[in-house]
Design a protein around this motif. Structure first.
Motif, short mmCIF file in Angstrom:
data_model
loop_
_atom_site.label_atom_id
_atom_site.label_comp_id
_atom_site.label_asym_id
_atom_site.label_seq_id
_atom_site.Cartn_x
_atom_site.Cartn_y
_atom_site.Cartn_z
N PHE A 42 0.84 -1.21 0.00
CA PHE A 42 0.00 0.00 0.00
C PHE A 42 0.87 1.26 0.00
N VAL A 43 1.84 1.31 0.91
CA VAL A 43 2.68 2.51 0.98
C VAL A 43 3.50 2.66 -0.31
N ASP A 44 4.03 1.56 -0.80
CA ASP A 44 4.84 1.63 -2.01
C ASP A 44 4.05 2.16 -3.20
N ALA A 45 2.74 1.93 -3.19
CA ALA A 45 1.90 2.34 -4.33
C ALA A 45 1.33 3.74 -4.20
N LEU A 46 1.58 4.43 -3.08
CA LEU A 46 0.99 5.77 -2.93
C LEU A 46 1.43 6.70 -4.07
N PRO A 47 0.48 7.38 -4.69
CA PRO A 47 0.83 8.26 -5.82
C PRO A 47 1.94 9.28 -5.48
N ILE A 48 1.93 9.78 -4.25
CA ILE A 48 2.92 10.81 -3.91
C ILE A 48 4.35 10.28 -4.01
N LEU A 49 4.50 8.95 -3.86
CA LEU A 49 5.84 8.36 -3.97
C LEU A 49 6.17 7.92 -5.40
N ASN A 50 5.18 8.01 -6.28
CA ASN A 50 5.38 7.47 -7.62
C ASN A 50 5.26 8.51 -8.73
N GLU A 51 5.13 9.77 -8.31
CA GLU A 51 4.93 10.84 -9.27
C GLU A 51 6.09 10.95 -10.26
N SER A 52 7.31 10.81 -9.77
CA SER A 52 8.48 11.00 -10.64
C SER A 52 8.70 9.81 -11.57
N GLY A 53 8.17 8.65 -11.20
CA GLY A 53 8.36 7.46 -12.02
C GLY A 53 9.77 6.90 -11.96
N LYS A 54 10.58 7.41 -11.03
CA LYS A 54 11.98 6.95 -10.94
C LYS A 54 12.30 6.50 -9.53
N MET A 55 13.37 5.72 -9.40
CA MET A 55 13.92 5.40 -8.07
C MET A 55 15.41 5.67 -8.15
N GLU A 56 15.86 6.65 -7.40
CA GLU A 56 17.26 7.05 -7.53
C GLU A 56 18.14 6.70 -6.33
N ALA A 57 17.57 6.56 -5.16
CA ALA A 57 18.38 6.21 -3.98
C ALA A 57 19.09 4.89 -4.29
N PRO A 58 20.41 4.84 -4.09
CA PRO A 58 21.16 3.64 -4.48
C PRO A 58 20.78 2.40 -3.70
N LEU A 59 20.77 1.27 -4.43
CA LEU A 59 20.49 -0.03 -3.81
C LEU A 59 21.81 -0.75 -3.62
N SER A 60 22.10 -1.17 -2.40
CA SER A 60 23.36 -1.87 -2.13
C SER A 60 23.33 -3.27 -2.71
N THR A 61 24.52 -3.77 -3.09
CA THR A 61 24.60 -5.16 -3.54
C THR A 61 24.83 -6.09 -2.34
N LEU A 62 25.09 -5.49 -1.17
CA LEU A 62 25.34 -6.30 0.03
C LEU A 62 24.03 -6.65 0.72
N PRO A 63 23.97 -7.83 1.36
CA PRO A 63 22.82 -8.09 2.23
C PRO A 63 22.89 -7.19 3.46
N ALA A 64 21.74 -6.97 4.06
CA ALA A 64 21.63 -5.96 5.13
C ALA A 64 22.69 -6.08 6.23
N HIS A 65 22.92 -7.30 6.72
CA HIS A 65 23.85 -7.41 7.86
C HIS A 65 25.27 -7.03 7.46
N ARG A 66 25.65 -7.33 6.20
CA ARG A 66 26.99 -6.93 5.72
C ARG A 66 27.02 -5.41 5.50
N HIS A 67 25.91 -4.89 4.98
CA HIS A 67 25.80 -3.45 4.75
C HIS A 67 25.93 -2.69 6.07
N LEU A 68 25.32 -3.24 7.11
CA LEU A 68 25.43 -2.65 8.44
C LEU A 68 26.89 -2.65 8.91
N ILE A 69 27.55 -3.79 8.75
CA ILE A 69 28.96 -3.90 9.18
C ILE A 69 29.81 -2.87 8.43
N GLU A 70 29.69 -2.86 7.10
CA GLU A 70 30.53 -1.97 6.29
C GLU A 70 30.23 -0.51 6.60
N THR A 71 28.97 -0.19 6.77
CA THR A 71 28.62 1.22 7.00
C THR A 71 29.12 1.68 8.37
#
Ligand code: AGV
Ligand code: CA
Length: 312
Positions: free
Chosen positions: A85-114
């Motif tokens: 539901f939240v992902d589909a809200l129009p206010i989040l989809n107006e631009s039609g893009k997703m720019e925030a980078p997606l890590s290739t690491l799984p979360a626990h490794r991402h936590l460690i590295e960060t």
């Protein structure tokens, strides 16, 4: 100097609203976000997180990582659907893009590295199960000294909210999803600021709260709060299994504005298995944690609404 905060959440409505609010806090630098598929589904919860960063992050570049952790006791699918539901809200989809980078690491490794990469100590904010933190501590115990404290929504010392056939009802869901992970983190030396179920008694979602957000919907961020919570039933006559409190949002607000809450030291353990698995028990030989036992409810709602007003 801003406080570095790493946020791991599980895609519920109040998890995603927490991300939105955290991004508005002037004294906070969000160093990374990761998503665990507990009270939500992984893809929509991850996408919604990236879209919230894009839309409401005021230009901050924040990387998002997906967890590959799986819990012992799955959440009800009905609750997990909120992430779509939240992902589909129009206010989040107006631009039609997703720019925030997606890590290739799984979360626990991402936590460690960060945490390793961040100068000084990092504050952790967890609003779902502790699985990724437990795994990070097992793989890289040296990060413990780089963590200043953990703000966590989890546990209860009163009535639980798990209603499942093989359980006695004494646990809170974030612990029940992965009791062993909570036990692992409780055995670490990390200082814990805890928002338990009963900590949120003064912050239920009510029709009055909704009406306030509706009346101020001319502010885009306040409209966003109202839209998000539109899929959760409010507290009207009596509490049910689907009554919504602002559990995670209170946890996030207690990080941003500590004077909203009163805390006391409690010593506690986690029961890792059996019919009470996931129960948190107060006991003299347990580990100390700072439990929120009282909240300035009106101050809390003012604070989050003001943060939302400043988001545009
Ligand atoms: O137990 C509270 C945790 C919080 O992290 N979650 C919801 C919050 O994100 C589980 C939960 C308990 N009751 C719920 C929950 C309900 N009625 N709907 C959705 N999730
Ligand atoms: Ca949550």
């Amino acid at each position: 100097m801003k406080t570095p905060v790493y946020f791991n959440h599980d895609g519920g409505v109040d998890d995603l609203v927490s991300l939105f609010l955290l991004l508005q806090m002037e004294d906070v630098e969000v160093t990374g976000v990761s998503v665990i598929p507990a009270d939500g589904y992984l893809e929509p919860a991850t996408d919604a997180s990236r879209k919230i960063i894009d839309r409401f992050g005021k230009g901050q570049v924040v990387e998002v990582a997906k967890s590959n952790s799986r819990g012992k006791n799955p959440f009800p699918a009905e609750w997990r659907m909120h992430s779509f539901f939240v992902d589909a809200l129009p206010i989040l989809n107006e631009s039609g893009k997703m720019e925030a980078p997606l890590s290739t690491l799984p979360a626990h490794r991402h936590l460690i590295e960060t945490v390793k990469r961040t100068e000084g100590q990092t504050t952790l904010l967890f609003t779902g199960p502790l699985t990724d933190l437990a795994r990070a501590l097992d793989e890289a115990p040296e990060i413990e000294e780089k963590i200043s404290r953990l703000f966590w929504m989890g546990g209860t010392f009163q009535a639980g909210n798990v209603q499942e056939p093989e359980h006695d009802g004494t646990a809170e869901w974030n612990v029940f999803w992965d009791p062993e992970a909570a036990d692992r983190v409780f055995r670490s030396g990390i200082e814990i600021d805890l928002v338990a179920l009963e900590s949120t008694n003064k912050v239920p979602l009510t029709p009055a709260v909704r009406n306030r957000w509706a009346s101020e919907r001319r502010f885009e961020g306040v409209d966003f709060l109202g839209q998000c919570y539109a899929c959760c039933p409010p507290l009207v006559h009596m509490e049910t299994n689907s009554t919504y409190y602002l559990w995670d949002v209170l946890t996030t607000a207690s990080l941003g504005k500590p004077e909203l809450v009163e805390r006391r030291t409690v010593n506690a353990i986690v029961i890792p298995d059996g019919p009470s698995q996931g129960r948190t028990v107060e006991t003299a030989d347990g580990r100390p944690l700072q439990l929120v036992y009282d909240v300035d409810g009106a101050g809390f709602f003012d604070y989050i609404t003001e943060l939302a007003k400043d988001s545009a």
